[in-house]
Design a protein around this motif. Structure first.
Motif, PDB file in Angstrom:
ATOM      1  N   VAL A  59      39.939  84.367  57.164  1.00 38.67           N
ATOM      2  CA  VAL A  59      39.812  85.808  57.398  1.00 38.67           C
ATOM      3  C   VAL A  59      40.054  86.584  56.105  1.00 38.67           C
ATOM      4  CG1 VAL A  59      40.821  87.790  58.602  1.00 38.67           C
ATOM      5  CG2 VAL A  59      40.452  85.643  59.828  1.00 38.67           C
ATOM      6  N   SER A  60      41.050  86.150  55.333  1.00 42.37           N
ATOM      7  CA  SER A  60      41.355  86.844  54.076  1.00 42.37           C
ATOM      8  C   SER A  60      40.250  86.663  53.046  1.00 42.37           C
ATOM      9  CB  SER A  60      42.693  86.357  53.506  1.00 42.37           C
ATOM     10  OG  SER A  60      42.649  84.978  53.204  1.00 42.37           O
ATOM     11  N   GLU A  61      39.598  85.493  53.053  1.00 40.53           N
ATOM     12  CA  GLU A  61      38.497  85.261  52.110  1.00 40.53           C
ATOM     13  C   GLU A  61      37.289  86.123  52.463  1.00 40.53           C
ATOM     14  OE1 GLU A  61      39.124  80.685  50.524  1.00 40.53           O
ATOM     15  OE2 GLU A  61      38.280  80.996  52.536  1.00 40.53           O
ATOM     16  N   VAL A  62      36.997  86.249  53.749  1.00 38.84           N
ATOM     17  CA  VAL A  62      35.886  87.107  54.180  1.00 38.84           C
ATOM     18  C   VAL A  62      36.184  88.564  53.811  1.00 38.84           C
ATOM     19  CG1 VAL A  62      34.605  87.999  56.168  1.00 38.84           C
ATOM     20  CG2 VAL A  62      35.167  85.567  56.041  1.00 38.84           C
ATOM     21  N   ALA A  63      37.435  88.967  53.998  1.00 41.32           N
ATOM     22  CA  ALA A  63      37.828  90.333  53.647  1.00 41.32           C
ATOM     23  C   ALA A  63      37.690  90.566  52.144  1.00 41.32           C
ATOM     24  CB  ALA A  63      39.264  90.592  54.092  1.00 41.32           C
ATOM     25  N   ALA A  64      38.014  89.537  51.348  1.00 36.56           N
ATOM     26  CA  ALA A  64      37.906  89.651  49.889  1.00 36.56           C
ATOM     27  C   ALA A  64      36.447  89.758  49.457  1.00 36.56           C
ATOM     28  CB  ALA A  64      38.565  88.452  49.218  1.00 36.56           C
ATOM     29  N   ILE A  65      35.556  89.064  50.168  1.00 31.39           N
ATOM     30  CA  ILE A  65      34.124  89.148  49.880  1.00 31.39           C
ATOM     31  C   ILE A  65      33.620  90.567  50.180  1.00 31.39           C
ATOM     32  CG2 ILE A  65      31.836  88.372  50.645  1.00 31.39           C
ATOM     33  CD1 ILE A  65      33.121  85.574  51.058  1.00 31.39           C
ATOM     34  N   ARG A  66      34.025  91.091  51.328  1.00 32.11           N
ATOM     35  CA  ARG A  66      33.633  92.459  51.685  1.00 32.11           C
ATOM     36  C   ARG A  66      34.184  93.457  50.661  1.00 32.11           C
ATOM     37  NH1 ARG A  66      30.151  95.898  53.764  1.00 32.11           N
ATOM     38  NH2 ARG A  66      29.767  94.394  55.457  1.00 32.11           N
ATOM     39  N   GLU A  67      35.418  93.269  50.252  1.00 32.86           N
ATOM     40  CA  GLU A  67      36.030  94.161  49.265  1.00 32.86           C
ATOM     41  C   GLU A  67      35.244  94.151  47.954  1.00 32.86           C
ATOM     42  OE1 GLU A  67      40.543  94.739  47.675  1.00 32.86           O
ATOM     43  OE2 GLU A  67      39.651  92.769  47.310  1.00 32.86           O
ATOM     44  N   ALA A  68      34.839  92.960  47.509  1.00 29.51           N
ATOM     45  CA  ALA A  68      34.061  92.848  46.268  1.00 29.51           C
ATOM     46  C   ALA A  68      32.718  93.537  46.410  1.00 29.51           C
ATOM     47  CB  ALA A  68      33.873  91.373  45.902  1.00 29.51           C
ATOM     48  N   PHE A  69      32.093  93.407  47.582  1.00 29.18           N
ATOM     49  CA  PHE A  69      30.800  94.060  47.796  1.00 29.18           C
ATOM     50  C   PHE A  69      30.942  95.580  47.800  1.00 29.18           C
ATOM     51  CE2 PHE A  69      27.826  96.068  50.803  1.00 29.18           C
ATOM     52  CZ  PHE A  69      26.649  95.872  50.081  1.00 29.18           C
ATOM     53  N   GLU A  70      32.005  96.099  48.416  1.00 31.00           N
ATOM     54  CA  GLU A  70      32.211  97.551  48.474  1.00 31.00           C
ATOM     55  C   GLU A  70      32.335  98.144  47.077  1.00 31.00           C
ATOM     56  OE1 GLU A  70      32.006  99.590  51.112  1.00 31.00           O
ATOM     57  OE2 GLU A  70      31.408  97.819  52.274  1.00 31.00           O
ATOM     58  N   VAL A  71      32.956  97.392  46.160  1.00 28.31           N
ATOM     59  CA  VAL A  71      33.043  97.847  44.770  1.00 28.31           C
ATOM     60  C   VAL A  71      31.678  97.751  44.108  1.00 28.31           C
ATOM     61  CG1 VAL A  71      34.042  97.375  42.495  1.00 28.31           C
ATOM     62  CG2 VAL A  71      35.479  97.225  44.550  1.00 28.31           C
ATOM     63  N   PHE A  72      31.005  96.621  44.319  1.00 25.99           N
ATOM     64  CA  PHE A  72      29.696  96.366  43.708  1.00 25.99           C
ATOM     65  C   PHE A  72      28.688  97.461  44.059  1.00 25.99           C
ATOM     66  CE2 PHE A  72      25.437  94.494  44.504  1.00 25.99           C
ATOM     67  CZ  PHE A  72      25.071  94.234  43.192  1.00 25.99           C
ATOM     68  N   LYS A  73      28.650  97.879  45.321  1.00 22.07           N
ATOM     69  CA  LYS A  73      27.607  98.821  45.750  1.00 22.07           C
ATOM     70  C   LYS A  73      27.834 100.252  45.240  1.00 22.07           C
ATOM     71  CE  LYS A  73      29.295 100.367  50.283  1.00 22.07           C
ATOM     72  NZ  LYS A  73      28.991 100.375  51.726  1.00 22.07           N
ATOM     73  N   THR A  74      29.024 100.513  44.709  1.00 19.04           N
ATOM     74  CA  THR A  74      29.289 101.847  44.158  1.00 19.04           C
ATOM     75  C   THR A  74      28.880 101.964  42.690  1.00 19.04           C
ATOM     76  OG1 THR A  74      31.539 101.308  43.426  1.00 19.04           O
ATOM     77  CG2 THR A  74      31.271 102.100  45.699  1.00 19.04           C
ATOM     78  N   LEU A  75      28.488 100.832  42.101  1.00 19.34           N
ATOM     79  CA  LEU A  75      28.146 100.808  40.673  1.00 19.34           C
ATOM     80  C   LEU A  75      26.665 100.544  40.493  1.00 19.34           C
ATOM     81  CD1 LEU A  75      31.155  98.593  39.543  1.00 19.34           C
ATOM     82  CD2 LEU A  75      30.936 101.058  39.192  1.00 19.34           C
ATOM     83  N   ALA A  76      26.099 101.136  39.464  1.00 17.85           N
ATOM     84  CA  ALA A  76      24.692 100.917  39.131  1.00 17.85           C
ATOM     85  C   ALA A  76      24.604 100.145  37.819  1.00 17.85           C
ATOM     86  CB  ALA A  76      23.963 102.251  38.998  1.00 17.85           C
ATOM     87  N   PRO A  77      23.478  99.445  37.597  1.00 13.11           N
ATOM     88  CA  PRO A  77      23.303  98.754  36.319  1.00 13.11           C
ATOM     89  C   PRO A  77      23.501  99.733  35.163  1.00 13.11           C
ATOM     90  CG  PRO A  77      21.587  98.099  37.842  1.00 13.11           C
ATOM     91  CD  PRO A  77      22.333  99.227  38.501  1.00 13.11           C
TER      92      PRO A  77
END
Length: 238
Positions: A121-139
């Motif tokens: 559960v914590s690993e899935v949450a960490a994946i979601r957390e990384a994606f939430e950061v990723f989608k706020t940034l542009a190349p």
């Protein structure tokens, strides 16, 4: 204290030697140790240690009456994280980029499927957390590449496969090599966010087949651009 200083100096010399190698500064044969020692302003002991570490990584080859030969990058021990980082410094060539995509196609979809099945559960949450950061940034934004690499690394680690986990460095290197060309494509950011979101959601739903398909879709996008950029045929996707 002195030992730590020596190790740091050896690492610095190794890094300098590798830069010279990938920039083709030395040609096929490295200069003698005493010449290199003077160039880097270090003792022969430090230079010998630095060279021995590159030898251990299959980057150099010592031959009698020839000297220290620089081996083809194809022979470098790519499972070593330092070697991976050094290899990706060199100017990419069509065959190398094809091999990079082929490697990703073999490893990442399977790792994503296993993450969907095995991640805690914590690993899935960490994946979601990384994606939430990723989608706020542009190349082009500071931290964009690091966020992308973190997301992929967390998915690979969540696979629970120790061999896949050790290959995360190669995946990070592959991402760093493809970022420059992908960031220039119109609409690339939107496609990237959409395909990565599909992947993360499949892992959250514990759907291995969809996670594999989504991971392959992420790689397909990069493969298409590399194929156009380098005029090279990409490996079969299915």
């Amino acid at each position: 204290m002195e030992q730590g200083k020596d190790r740091s100096l050896v690492s610095k010399v190794m890094d300098g030697l590798v830069s010279g190698i990938v920039e083709e500064k030395y040609g096929a044969i490295l200069p003698p140790q005493d010449v290199l020692s003077k160039e880097f302003d270090v003792s022969r002991t430090v230079m010998r240690e630095a060279l021995s570490m590159l030898l251990a990584r299959d980057m150099l080859d010592v031959r009698p009456k020839v000297g220290t030969r620089i081996r083809s990058m194809r022979d470098w021990r790519m499972i070593d994280e330092d070697v991976v980082n050094w290899r990706f410094r060199a100017k990419p060539d069509p065959q190398f980029m094809r091999d990079v995509i082929e490697f990703r196609m073999l490893i990442e979809p399977r790792a994503a499927g296993q993450a969907a099945s095995r991640a805690s559960v914590s690993e899935v949450a960490a994946i979601r957390e990384a994606f939430e950061v990723f989608k706020t940034l542009a190349p082009g934004d500071g931290g964009y590449q690091a966020a992308d690499e973190l997301l992929h690394t967390r998915i690979v680690h969540a696979s629970g496969n120790q061999f896949f986990q050790q290959m995360a460095a190669i995946i990070r290197g592959a991402l760093s090599a493809t970022h420059p060309m992908l960031s220039q494509k119109p609409g690339a950011w939107e496609i990237s966010v959409r395909t990565h979101e599909r992947l993360v959601e499949a892992i959250e739903r514990r759907d291995p087949k969809e996670a594999e398909a989504a991971a392959l879709a992420v790689i397909d996008f990069a493969a298409d651009e590399i194929s156009r950029e380098f005029s090279v045929e990409m490996p079969n996707r299915r």
